[in-house]
Design an enzyme around this catalytic site. Sequence first.
Site, PDB file in Angstrom:
ATOM      1  N   GLU A  65       0.873  -1.177   0.000  1.00 47.36           N
ATOM      2  CA  GLU A  65       0.000   0.000   0.000  1.00 47.36           C
ATOM      3  C   GLU A  65       0.903   1.218   0.000  1.00 47.36           C
ATOM      4  O   GLU A  65       1.575   1.502   1.000  1.00 47.36           O
ATOM      5  CB  GLU A  65      -0.919   0.018   1.224  1.00 47.36           C
ATOM      6  CG  GLU A  65      -1.871   1.203   1.207  1.00 47.36           C
ATOM      7  CD  GLU A  65      -2.607   1.412   2.518  1.00 47.36           C
ATOM      8  OE1 GLU A  65      -2.939   2.571   2.823  1.00 47.36           O
ATOM      9  OE2 GLU A  65      -2.826   0.428   3.240  1.00 47.36           O
ATOM     10  N   CYS A  90      -3.092   8.222   3.029  1.00 44.62           N
ATOM     11  CA  CYS A  90      -2.741   7.918   1.650  1.00 44.62           C
ATOM     12  C   CYS A  90      -3.920   8.062   0.706  1.00 44.62           C
ATOM     13  O   CYS A  90      -3.744   8.306  -0.489  1.00 44.62           O
ATOM     14  CB  CYS A  90      -2.152   6.512   1.558  1.00 44.62           C
ATOM     15  SG  CYS A  90      -3.202   5.253   2.310  1.00 44.62           S
TER      16      CYS A  90
END
Length: 479
Positions: free
Chosen positions: A249, A283
């Site tokens: 990720e 994010c």
Amino acid sequence: MSTAINRYTRHYINGQWVESTGAESFESFNPATGQPLSHTRFGSEADADAAVQAAQTAQAALALTTRQERLDMLQRIAASYSKHQAALVDAVQQSLGAPRMLCERLQVPAGLMQVQAWSRVLADFPFEEQRGPHLLLQQPVGVSLCITSWNWPLNGPMGVLLPALAAGCATVWKPSEHASATAVLLAQVMHDAGLPPGAFNMVLGNGHVVGRRLVGDPAVAMVSFTGSVAAGNAIGQASVAQSKRVVLELGGKSPFIVLPDADLPAAVKACMTGLLRNSGQSCNAPARLLVPRERLAEAEAVAAAVANHLVIGDPAEPGTQMGPLGNEMHYQTVQRFIEHGLRDGAHLVAGGTGHPQGLEAGCYARPTVFSRVPDDAFIVQEEAFGPVLVIQDYGDVDEAVELANRSEFGLSAYVVGGAEQARQVARRLQAGMVHINGAEMDLGMPFGGVKHSGLGRKFGPEGLKAYLEPQSILVPAAA
């Protein structure tokens, strides 16, 4: 008034707290005040080896546990986590600088949400499937390494440690050095939950010593990493070279498309709220606002009003809406990002470099909004990972989709407008997850990115499969 400095010198290995044998150390500072907060002694390669060995020893027995035994394990973790909740709130507030309200309502409760979500997945997951006369099994992949970031210091780790345990994989966890306080508390949560020795292990350390050693250990079968694109690519290459399973990720530059029929003021406010909720340190934060060209000035005015009236300050104060950035190094990175936008001639709608007035101490940044900048500009294409929004304008919906997809990232996206058109636009976006009309994160749905935003998926049944290896059992067809 001076504050006592917390010292973290022990790892959690094989069900016990053991002293670090490393020589390096790391000093953390309270991001709200700049005062010393903690001292962490990093682990050595020998500490990393010991953690992997403990996990490897525990793996065989853990793989044989039943679904019910693993569900019971998750429930014990939930009960232990609940007992430590107050201390976890304090730790996140002090070490990350997150507002108290955010810690109490989301940062810390997210850990329990993860337990509940993974319990649901585990309860229904088909570990065995009959295909004609044959049997398809889902077997634990083996020792799993989880390397996590500092911005969501509980939700992030729980989102990868729990599915590993649910799949029957012994784990080794290397938290970010910026999150030692919450990491040690979370390790204590696992200890108090009575997990089998070696099922869960934690090593404090940096990436170039402990992280590299763990990734390179041949006994590690799977690596989950959350962090920067550069580090993720290096870890991915090293893992694939040894045929390890890997889930990454990485970064994001998520677009927030306001369709022509949307309530533009409400949509802009929602975008700003999503961006600023964790000081931009998410994010999947909506960092690019795409609005109809004829309404650009209106969008700028709304965004500026939100940025200029946001309550920024002491995370401990109940009314604080945004605290500081997580650490001084990251504060400087965000400052350089804003300076880059100014040098490139972007129109500064709100904010700018430096601290907000009256908050000169600590890592406080000004909520900043840019507009009227070329689509290929640095601040449009790169991730700020801070409270910085870029507004882009479009002529028609096709151009909006093109602009949204004109990025090396593809983690999340957001669309606001009429339900049918919003769904049509969502299907065209190059993003692993698309939120329509304010839909919140659902831990039952797979989360992950395309392009440079990562590899593989977390959450939901797809997230559990990352820790499982299909095994085909073939039997002769009946005569």
